[in-house]
Design a protein around this motif. Structure first.
Motif, short mmCIF file in Angstrom:
data_model
loop_
_atom_site.label_atom_id
_atom_site.label_comp_id
_atom_site.label_asym_id
_atom_site.label_seq_id
_atom_site.Cartn_x
_atom_site.Cartn_y
_atom_site.Cartn_z
N ASP A 268 0.82 -1.21 0.00
CA ASP A 268 0.00 0.00 0.00
C ASP A 268 0.85 1.26 0.00
OD1 ASP A 268 -2.22 -1.49 0.02
OD2 ASP A 268 -2.64 -1.29 2.17
N THR A 269 2.01 1.19 0.64
CA THR A 269 2.84 2.38 0.76
C THR A 269 3.78 2.55 -0.43
OG1 THR A 269 2.83 1.87 3.10
CG2 THR A 269 4.27 3.66 2.40
N TYR A 270 4.35 1.44 -0.90
CA TYR A 270 5.41 1.55 -1.91
C TYR A 270 5.02 1.06 -3.30
CZ TYR A 270 8.08 2.48 2.26
OH TYR A 270 8.52 3.02 3.43
N GLY A 271 3.90 0.35 -3.39
CA GLY A 271 3.47 -0.12 -4.70
C GLY A 271 4.28 -1.31 -5.18
N LYS A 272 3.79 -1.92 -6.26
CA LYS A 272 4.37 -3.15 -6.78
C LYS A 272 5.78 -2.93 -7.37
CE LYS A 272 3.60 -7.52 -7.86
NZ LYS A 272 3.95 -8.38 -6.74
N ASP A 273 6.00 -1.73 -7.93
CA ASP A 273 7.22 -1.48 -8.71
C ASP A 273 8.51 -1.63 -7.91
OD1 ASP A 273 5.48 -0.93 -10.66
OD2 ASP A 273 5.78 1.25 -10.66
N TYR A 274 8.43 -1.39 -6.61
CA TYR A 274 9.67 -1.34 -5.83
C TYR A 274 9.91 -2.61 -5.03
CZ TYR A 274 9.51 3.44 -7.30
OH TYR A 274 9.47 4.57 -8.07
N GLU A 275 9.08 -3.63 -5.27
CA GLU A 275 9.19 -4.85 -4.49
C GLU A 275 10.61 -5.41 -4.54
OE1 GLU A 275 5.85 -7.39 -4.74
OE2 GLU A 275 6.95 -9.16 -4.09
N ASP A 276 11.16 -5.52 -5.77
CA ASP A 276 12.49 -6.12 -5.89
C ASP A 276 13.60 -5.17 -5.47
OD1 ASP A 276 11.79 -8.71 -6.65
OD2 ASP A 276 11.28 -7.99 -8.66
N THR A 277 13.32 -3.86 -5.49
CA THR A 277 14.32 -2.91 -5.01
C THR A 277 14.50 -3.03 -3.50
OG1 THR A 277 13.37 -1.41 -6.64
CG2 THR A 277 15.01 -0.47 -5.15
N LEU A 278 13.40 -3.24 -2.81
CA LEU A 278 13.45 -3.18 -1.35
C LEU A 278 13.66 -4.54 -0.69
CD1 LEU A 278 10.60 -0.57 -0.71
CD2 LEU A 278 13.06 -0.20 -0.63
N VAL A 279 13.07 -5.59 -1.26
CA VAL A 279 13.09 -6.89 -0.59
C VAL A 279 14.42 -7.61 -0.82
CG1 VAL A 279 12.06 -9.20 -0.56
CG2 VAL A 279 10.61 -7.17 -0.63
N VAL A 280 14.96 -8.20 0.24
CA VAL A 280 16.09 -9.11 0.10
C VAL A 280 15.59 -10.51 0.49
CG1 VAL A 280 18.36 -9.75 0.98
CG2 VAL A 280 17.78 -7.34 0.66
N GLU A 281 15.69 -11.44 -0.44
CA GLU A 281 15.13 -12.78 -0.20
C GLU A 281 16.25 -13.77 0.07
OE1 GLU A 281 12.24 -14.42 0.86
OE2 GLU A 281 11.27 -13.32 -0.76
N GLY A 282 16.06 -14.59 1.08
CA GLY A 282 17.04 -15.63 1.39
C GLY A 282 18.38 -15.08 1.85
N GLY A 283 18.41 -13.83 2.25
CA GLY A 283 19.64 -13.24 2.75
C GLY A 283 20.65 -12.86 1.69
N VAL A 284 20.25 -12.99 0.41
CA VAL A 284 21.20 -12.72 -0.66
C VAL A 284 20.89 -11.36 -1.30
CG1 VAL A 284 22.24 -13.62 -2.77
CG2 VAL A 284 21.18 -15.19 -1.13
N VAL A 285 21.82 -10.44 -1.20
CA VAL A 285 21.65 -9.12 -1.83
C VAL A 285 22.11 -9.21 -3.26
CG1 VAL A 285 22.22 -6.68 -1.69
CG2 VAL A 285 22.17 -8.06 0.38
N LYS A 286 21.18 -8.85 -4.21
CA LYS A 286 21.55 -8.94 -5.63
C LYS A 286 22.25 -7.67 -6.09
CE LYS A 286 17.89 -12.15 -6.45
NZ LYS A 286 16.47 -12.00 -6.20
#
Lengths: 286, 225
Positions: A268-286
């Protein structure tokens, strides 16, 4: 008259001495090896309760909803930790200034309060694998979008808030860019809306939220400068809990847990577009 | 209403949460005030006495409390005691200890000041009437001292109540913290909620402090007669 002065001075000296002793006591006590301040995973499981320090007023990362329940991106993860350990959660409301203190005294087992990993902090506490990215972002009006710092002319000014990472980063790495500094968020916002500057640089979470809430602005540069990460922290030396957390974060990566977390709490706050910018999955920073 | 953001207080249990927070702040400050007044009276009487050593000790205590910010005291008592002695005080105990420690020192000094402000002639006149030392103190000095003390101690109590907003730093969720939580949770839907919510918090502090002030004024008037 003279006697009074002497009395006052000696009282002041004595009190000062007392404080030094008190403070020194606090300082040296932290190194006491006889009693570890932390609890291991087994001890936590045995007690049936884990103490997790979160923010209670930093929406949407850690906040309390109108029914008095903790919510947010950090809290969503905390609930999962409690579930996977099979224990109840005691949420402790922490402030930015006391997060390290809480861990060092073992008053909480984990801090999940939007804790940015820095080398200075890593000397005081142990950080597990990250679960979120933070960087700087630059927002500009949609009719004059700035997508690269080269677009900023020699007479253009960029708005920053004094004391933020954005200010230090731009001053250090781009000294040729003119900055317009404001003390508060509100002042910077007004100045930007009045077009006192061509763009506004701040933490990317802040500028993204601003662009979504306010019509007519675009985040031209969503991620600038050194990528910092947000990670859970445990008391220094608590390897049992640290390893458990790292394994947990890796395992959660397989089910895309933090993307789900984002969609539940931050969308709701950041929208769909920034999901991959903000989220780090499995502890691995891309 | 909408623009002031008072409506956010009626969402869910928000108002009840605010009252709960107020009770936390009131509980800590009232217990601390009671302890401070009791211990402070003893301390003040000792300080007004002639024993130089006792005076010196209390002087150091008072100066220490005065120059130490309450926030530092809270950190020392809540986190410091865990580090140094391994004690695990609850946040509420720690808060009561700190505010009593502070209040006792201030109260002691107020009592001392009130006692020595009674002119020597009052003692002399009472003795001249043939009263013994105990009666002099009980019937002449004490009533005058107490009357002088009331406005001063009310001032101290209201200061303690207001300073309880610091206990959020040791994880206690009191009224001001709840207010911040409510404002933040509604940041997007009612950006102006801060004004309305803080106005209500202001009223709540007022409702707690006002009766104390009224009661003091009543006592002062009654005892003056």
């Amino acid at each position: 008259m003279k006697r009074i002065t002497i009395k006052r001075v000696s009282a002041a000296i004595l009190s000062f001495g007392l404080i030094i002793v008190l403070l020194a006591g606090c300082g040296s006590g932290s190194g006491d090896p006889s009693a570890p301040a932390y609890r291991t995973v087994d001890e936590i499981k045995k007690s049936g309760v884990i103490n997790i320090g979160v923010f209670s007023d930093k929406s949407p990362f850690g906040y309390v909803d109108e029914y008095g329940d903790y919510q947010g991106y950090d809290v969503y993860f905390a609930y999962r930790i409690g579930k996977d350990l099979g224990v109840d959660i005691n949420f402790v409301s922490t402030e930015a200034a006391n997060r390290i203190e809480y861990l060092q005294t073992g008053k909480v087992d984990i801090i999940l309060a939007n804790f940015t990993v820095t080398p200075e902090r890593a000397e005081e506490v142990d950080f597990a694998l990250p679960y979120m990215n933070v960087a700087l972002g630059i927002v500009s009006p949609s009719d004059a979008v700035i997508e690269s710092l080269d677009q900023i002319g020699p007479d253009d000014e960029v708005i920053v808030i004094s004391g933020t990472t954005a200010e230090t980063y731009l001053e250090k790495n781009y000294p040729e860019i003119k900055l317009q500094k404001y003390d508060t968020y509100a002042a910077a916002k007004t100045a930007f809306e009045n077009r006192n500057g061509v763009a506004w640089a701040n933490d990317n979470t802040e500028v993204i939220a601003f662009a979504i809430e306010n019509e007519g602005y675009v985040v031209g540069i969503p991620s600038l400068g050194s990528q910092d990460t947000i990670a859970p922290a445990v008391t220094k030396g608590n390897e049992s809990l640290l390893y458990w957390l790292n394994d947990e974060i890796k395992a959660l990566g397989e089910e895309n847990f933090f993307h789900k977390d984002y969609e539940e709490t931050l969308l709701d706050t950041y929208g769909k577009d920034y999901e991959d910018t903000l989220v780090v999955e499995g502890g691995v920073v891309k | 209403m909408q623009s002031l953001g008072i409506d956010v207080l009626f969402k869910g249990k928000n108002f009840a949460r605010l009252l709960e927070g107020l009770w936390v702040a009131a509980r800590v400050s009232l217990i601390s005030s009671a302890v401070s007044i009791l211990l402070g009276i003893f301390m003040g009487i000792l300080m007004a006495g002639k024993n130089r050593i006792i005076q010196g000790i209390f002087r150091v205590y008072l100066e220490t409390v005065r120059i130490m910010p309450q926030m530092v005291l809270l950190f020392i008592v809540y986190f410091g005691t865990t580090r140094v002695f391994g004690w695990n005080l609850s946040a509420e105990y720690a808060a009561v200890i700190v505010f009593s420690f502070w209040g006792t020192a201030e109260m002691g000094d107020l009592v001392r000041g009130a006692l020595i402000s009674i002119p020597k002639i009052q003692y002399d006149s009472a003795r001249a009437l043939g009263m013994d030392e105990k009666s002099v103190f009980q019937y002449v000095i004490l009533p005058q001292t107490v009357r002088r003390l009331i406005p001063l101690s009310i001032n101290l109590i209201t200061r303690i109540i207001k300073t309880t907003s610091l206990i959020m730093m040791i994880g206690m969720v009191e009224v001001l913290k709840v207010a911040q939580q409510i404002i933040e949770a509604n940041r997007r839907t009612s950006p102006n909620a801060a004004f309305g919510v803080f106005a209500v918090v202001f009223l709540m502090y007022f409702i707690v402090c006002w009766p104390i002030g009224r009661a003091a004024a009543y006592l002062e008037k009654r005892w003056a007669e």
